[in-house]
Enzyme design. Structure first.
Site, short mmCIF file in Angstrom:
data_model
loop_
_atom_site.label_atom_id
_atom_site.label_comp_id
_atom_site.label_asym_id
_atom_site.label_seq_id
_atom_site.Cartn_x
_atom_site.Cartn_y
_atom_site.Cartn_z
N ARG A 170 1.17 7.66 8.63
CA ARG A 170 1.54 8.84 7.84
C ARG A 170 0.29 9.62 7.41
NH1 ARG A 170 5.87 7.93 3.14
NH2 ARG A 170 4.10 7.47 1.79
N LYS A 185 -9.60 2.26 4.60
CA LYS A 185 -9.71 1.01 3.86
C LYS A 185 -8.29 0.45 3.73
CE LYS A 185 -9.11 -0.74 0.32
NZ LYS A 185 -8.15 -1.86 0.00
N PRO A 186 -7.90 -0.49 4.63
CA PRO A 186 -6.56 -1.07 4.53
C PRO A 186 -6.49 -2.09 3.41
CG PRO A 186 -7.75 -2.11 6.32
CD PRO A 186 -8.67 -1.05 5.76
N GLU A 261 -0.13 9.28 -3.48
CA GLU A 261 1.26 8.82 -3.46
C GLU A 261 1.28 7.56 -4.30
OE1 GLU A 261 4.24 6.75 -3.12
OE2 GLU A 261 3.65 6.34 -1.06
N CYS A 295 7.80 1.78 -2.93
CA CYS A 295 7.74 2.73 -4.05
C CYS A 295 9.02 3.54 -4.15
CB CYS A 295 6.53 3.65 -3.90
SG CYS A 295 6.49 4.55 -2.34
N GLU A 392 7.87 -0.96 -12.65
CA GLU A 392 8.23 -0.95 -11.24
C GLU A 392 8.20 -2.39 -10.75
OE1 GLU A 392 7.07 1.60 -7.23
OE2 GLU A 392 5.51 1.16 -8.69
#
Length: 488
Positions: A170, A185-186, A261, A295, A392
């Site tokens: 994305r 940076k994963p 995001e 999310c 959350e």
């Protein structure tokens, strides 16, 4: 020194080094970190642990590749993305199994993610050749105005662990389409998918240095170093609001273009005129997609009082019937959560909410044994100020409260600093649209449990973030506008 590793079930080896300037290399420190299998906590693979020197080297490579790649014809960039889409689709099962092994998600969820992830490459392959401009006559006459769009430059892309393929495509899809170069940076929990994806991009013809991958356990310093590099012009981050706020403050020092995001606390409204079976189907998608580790997951269920008991009973039956186990095992519909920290958080939230007065209908107790498992859980009579309604959860927990009318539903739904997505189930479309317009959310699903679509702009309002990913809007996040004036 790192090398490719063989993951059981995968046909080809997976790289475990840093990718910088088209070369796979070990960390400059020689260090590695272990990627764990969430199903049993065993080591899946050692991966190079990037340093601040490594991310600077990745910035060097991205900056060197930028002029040539920015000048690459849009059609050529488009064909690279289209080829990457085709390779990902052909290797779908391999990607899905890898995501299941390092993330824990059930294989059906991993397959769905791969399809979704690959689609971003196909979508932005089409957008690459439609970057438009403008030519105008100045109102006063005598001059002309030309408006063009150019790549923003070197981008820092920081991705989360919950959708290791989709959250990267994305971002990389529009970056490549626009002509930008990137340092990625994963997440340290799930770097293998990003490394395999980089291999696919190289096979698709993406030039060396355009995409650079730096896994690390020292995310704080590595990301800060990349953001302080004057050649970095944009950061795109998907993750928690807490970290997003820190990054926005750091971005201000270099006035970086920022896409954020961030967290969500999605309300799921069920009105008294809704088709309850359809609402339960939608709730299963909105809540249990990716095991609740999303999310966009429905985090708070508000059901109109007259139908609350029936809805709760139906949802509890569906969630209680799910098969929990290793994500790659046949018939499993809910795998483990990603790590110990996540399952401990879910357990804490459920315990706190029950202590506050909620009642457990199904689940609610962490099982013993290896792995980071938590059962599908439905809570009813949930207090508005309890942990399950405020935080959350990021797990397979559905807390249910009631409302009397639409005004109360909106008050409850909007009583959060977050505003990523909301869901509404009603048999009256006009009612649904009225609620959608009043909900403080960047996205709303009416009688739909999934809203994510590569062809639509994804993003939130309030503390859920800045900018949009996907849709026509997505590529604009990687472009700058230039105006040229000349006499005629």
């Amino acid at each position: 020194m790192t090398s490719d590793v063989r993951i059981p079930g995968l046909e080809s080896p997976v790289p475990t080094g840093l990718l910088i300037g088209g070369q796979w290399r070990p960390s400059s420190s020689g260090a590695v970190f272990d990627v764990l299998d969430p199903a049993d906590g065993t080591v899946l693979a050692p991966v190079a642990d990037g340093t601040t020197d490594d991310v600077t080297a990745a910035g060097d490579a991205a900056a060197a590749a930028l002029p040539g790649f920015a000048a690459t014809p849009p059609r050529k960039r488009s064909e690279m993305l289209r080829k990457a889409f085709e390779i990902m689709t052909a290797r779908a099962e391999e990607f899905a199994l890898l995501m299941t092994r390092e993330n824990g998600k059930a294989l059906p969820d991993a397959r769905a993610e791969l399809t979704y992830a690959a689609e971003f490459f196909r979508w932005f392959a089409e957008e690459a050749v439609r970057i438009d401009g403008d030519y105008r006559v100045a109102p006063a006459g005598g001059t002309r105005t030309v408006v063009t769009h150019q790549p923003v430059g070197v981008c820092l892309l920081v991705t989360p662990w919950n959708f290791p393929a989709a959250m990267l495509t994305r971002k990389l899809g529009p970056a490549i389409a626009a002509g930008c170069t990137s340092v990625v940076k994963p997440a340290e929990d799930t770097p293998l998918t990003a490394l395999l994806l980089a291999q696919v991009l190289a096979e698709a013809g993406v030039p060396d240095g355009v995409v650079n991958i730096v896994p690390t356990m020292n995310a704080k310093d590595v990301v800060a170093t990349a953001m302080a590099d004057p050649r970095t012009r944009k950061i795109s981050f998907t993750g928690s609001t807490e970290v997003g706020k820190i990054l926005l403050k750091q971005a201000a020092d270099q006035v970086l273009v920022s896409s954020m995001e961030l967290g969500g606390n999605a309300p799921f409204l069920v009105c008294d005129d809704a088709d309850l079976d359809a609402a339960v189907d939608g709730a299963m998608l909105a809540k249990m997609r990716n095991g609740g580790e999303a999310c966009t997951a429905a985090n708070r269920f508000y059901v109109q009082s007259s139908v609350a008991a029936a809805f709760s009973e139906k949802l509890a039956a569906r969630m209680g019937a799910m098969t929990v186990g290793r994500g790659s095992d046949e018939g499993v519909t809910l795998g483990p959560l990603v790590n110990e920290e996540t399952v401990a958080k879910v357990d804490r939230i459920v315990r706190s909410t029950v202590e506050a007065g909620a009642r457990t209908v199904t689940g609610g107790t962490r099982p013993e044994g290896p792995g980071y498992f938590y059962p599908p859980t439905v809570l009813v009579d949930v207090p508005a100020d309890s942990a399950a309604m405020r935080e959350e959860t990021f797990g397979p927990v559905a807390p249910i409260a009631t409302f009397s009318d639409d005004a109360e539903a909106l008050e409850l739904a909007n009583s959060t600093p977050f505003g990523l997505v909301a869901y509404v189930y009603t048999g009256d479309l006009a009612r649904g649209l009225r609620l959608a317009e009043a909900l403080e959310s960047g996205m709303v699903g009416i009688n739909r449990g999934v809203v994510s679509d590569p062809a639509a702009p994804f993003g939130g309002v309030k503390q859920s973030g800045l900018g949009r990913e996907g849709g026509h809007e997505g590529i604009g996040e990687y472009l700058t506008t230039k105006y040229v004036s000349f006499p005629l």
